[in-house]
Design a protein around this motif. Structure first.
Motif, PDB file in Angstrom:
ATOM      1  N   ASP A   1       0.809  -1.217   0.000  1.00 43.96           N
ATOM      2  CA  ASP A   1       0.000   0.000   0.000  1.00 43.96           C
ATOM      3  C   ASP A   1       0.840   1.264   0.000  1.00 43.96           C
ATOM      4  O   ASP A   1       0.347   2.338   0.218  1.00 43.96           O
ATOM      5  CB  ASP A   1      -0.992   0.013   1.165  1.00 43.96           C
ATOM      6  CG  ASP A   1      -0.313   0.093   2.512  1.00 43.96           C
ATOM      7  OD1 ASP A   1      -1.024   0.100   3.529  1.00 43.96           O
ATOM      8  OD2 ASP A   1       0.929   0.133   2.554  1.00 43.96           O
ATOM      9  N   SER A   2       2.135   1.114  -0.252  1.00 42.71           N
ATOM     10  CA  SER A   2       2.946   2.317  -0.352  1.00 42.71           C
ATOM     11  C   SER A   2       4.217   1.989  -1.099  1.00 42.71           C
ATOM     12  O   SER A   2       4.664   0.851  -1.073  1.00 42.71           O
ATOM     13  CB  SER A   2       3.287   2.858   1.027  1.00 42.71           C
ATOM     14  OG  SER A   2       4.278   3.863   0.930  1.00 42.71           O
ATOM     15  N   ARG A   3       4.806   2.942  -1.714  1.00 42.24           N
ATOM     16  CA  ARG A   3       6.078   2.690  -2.357  1.00 42.24           C
ATOM     17  C   ARG A   3       7.227   2.808  -1.371  1.00 42.24           C
ATOM     18  O   ARG A   3       8.349   2.533  -1.713  1.00 42.24           O
ATOM     19  CB  ARG A   3       6.300   3.642  -3.527  1.00 42.24           C
ATOM     20  CG  ARG A   3       6.461   5.089  -3.104  1.00 42.24           C
ATOM     21  CD  ARG A   3       6.824   5.943  -4.278  1.00 42.24           C
ATOM     22  NE  ARG A   3       8.132   5.566  -4.778  1.00 42.24           N
ATOM     23  CZ  ARG A   3       8.755   6.203  -5.749  1.00 42.24           C
ATOM     24  NH1 ARG A   3       8.176   7.208  -6.338  1.00 42.24           N
ATOM     25  NH2 ARG A   3       9.939   5.832  -6.164  1.00 42.24           N
ATOM     26  N   GLU A   4       6.926   3.185  -0.118  1.00 42.40           N
ATOM     27  CA  GLU A   4       8.002   3.277   0.854  1.00 42.40           C
ATOM     28  C   GLU A   4       8.488   1.884   1.220  1.00 42.40           C
ATOM     29  O   GLU A   4       7.705   0.954   1.330  1.00 42.40           O
ATOM     30  CB  GLU A   4       7.511   4.004   2.108  1.00 42.40           C
ATOM     31  CG  GLU A   4       7.176   5.444   1.865  1.00 42.40           C
ATOM     32  CD  GLU A   4       6.652   6.117   3.125  1.00 42.40           C
ATOM     33  OE1 GLU A   4       6.220   7.274   3.024  1.00 42.40           O
ATOM     34  OE2 GLU A   4       6.668   5.477   4.183  1.00 42.40           O
ATOM     35  N   VAL A   5       9.783   1.775   1.439  1.00 39.38           N
ATOM     36  CA  VAL A   5      10.350   0.461   1.683  1.00 39.38           C
ATOM     37  C   VAL A   5       9.806  -0.164   2.956  1.00 39.38           C
ATOM     38  O   VAL A   5       9.794  -1.373   3.111  1.00 39.38           O
ATOM     39  CB  VAL A   5      11.884   0.551   1.735  1.00 39.38           C
ATOM     40  CG1 VAL A   5      12.342   1.268   2.986  1.00 39.38           C
ATOM     41  CG2 VAL A   5      12.496  -0.823   1.654  1.00 39.38           C
ATOM     42  N   GLN A   6       9.317   0.661   3.870  1.00 41.45           N
ATOM     43  CA  GLN A   6       8.801   0.095   5.106  1.00 41.45           C
ATOM     44  C   GLN A   6       7.520  -0.699   4.891  1.00 41.45           C
ATOM     45  O   GLN A   6       7.110  -1.456   5.749  1.00 41.45           O
ATOM     46  CB  GLN A   6       8.525   1.216   6.129  1.00 41.45           C
ATOM     47  CG  GLN A   6       9.778   1.907   6.638  1.00 41.45           C
ATOM     48  CD  GLN A   6      10.181   3.067   5.758  1.00 41.45           C
ATOM     49  OE1 GLN A   6       9.761   3.175   4.612  1.00 41.45           O
ATOM     50  NE2 GLN A   6      11.006   3.946   6.283  1.00 41.45           N
TER      51      GLN A   6
END
Lengths: 115, 113
Positions: free
Chosen positions: A96-101
């Protein structure tokens, strides 16, 4: 816990036939992926998809492959003319996000056998 | 992308602690270390992720030394159901490729009674 689902679980097809593998990603996820794993080998990235377009594809993802999100819930992988070497487990994943987290959640896979 | 190296296989017994070490000598400043688990005929499942020092969750601990060139996944008191392949991945933040995951061969852990 929400999960990614895939259908069918198994598909057997003849060489040259078209197959469509279906995935229902987790409902609030925006990023979608297909991976494949040939028996006994590594999991390989095929394609990523965001905002109704491909964001990246691997060398494996040639003109015989296409992806689509036809109705806002399903995410499909089409192989137009299957080859013997397309036999593999195909995994859909979503995040749900392109952030690596943000984690990629994988479906149970579709086992494709091309005869 | 940083290459990872981990043992091909490991054996353990129920109740033991298992430590799987992964080396990633070329890790970049904005790379995270992520571990996935895969049971036979199932999709990979996220276990744990970290940037430095130690991370712990209900499943495992991840130890990352200061130089970040290696990491160790620690599974406390394994059971037969922990038999699986464990993958160490280095994932760049904001890669522009929407974080495609590059899997290696993984470590095949066999837990014996």
């Amino acid at each position: 816990e929400p999960e990614v689902t895939q259908t069918p679980s198994h598909q057997v097809t003849q060489m040259g036939q078209e197959v469509i593998l279906r995935c229902v990603p987790i409902s609030n996820h925006l990023y979608f992926y297909w991976y494949r794993q040939i028996l006994g080998q590594k999991v390989e990235f095929l394609v990523s998809f965001y905002n109704n377009e491909i964001s990246e594809k691997s060398e494996i993802f040639d003109d015989q492959f296409s992806v689509e999100r036809p109705d806002g819930s399903n995410f499909t992988l089409k192989i137009r003319s299957t080859k013997l070497e397309d036999s593999a487990m195909y995994f859909c994943a979503s995040s749900d996000s392109r952030e690596v987290q943000e984690t990629q959640y994988f479906g149970p896979g579709t086992r494709l056998l091309v005869l | 992308l940083a290459k990872t190296t981990q043992p091909i296989s490991m054996d353990s017994y129920e109740g033991q602690e298992v430590n799987i070490t992964c080396s990633h000598n070329n890790i970049a400043t904005n790379d995270y270390i992520t571990w996935y688990q895969q049971f036979p005929s199932q999709g990979p499942r996220f276990i744990i992720q970290g940037y430095k020092t130690k991370v712990t969750n209900e499943v495992a601990s991840l130890f990352i030394p200061a130089d970040r060139k290696s990491s160790t996944l620690s599974l406390p008191r394994v059971s037969l159901s922990d038999t699986a392949v464990y993958y160490c991945l280095v994932v760049p933040m904001f890669s522009g490729g929407y974080n495609k995951l590059i899997f290696g061969a993984g470590t095949r852990l066999a837990v014996h009674p």
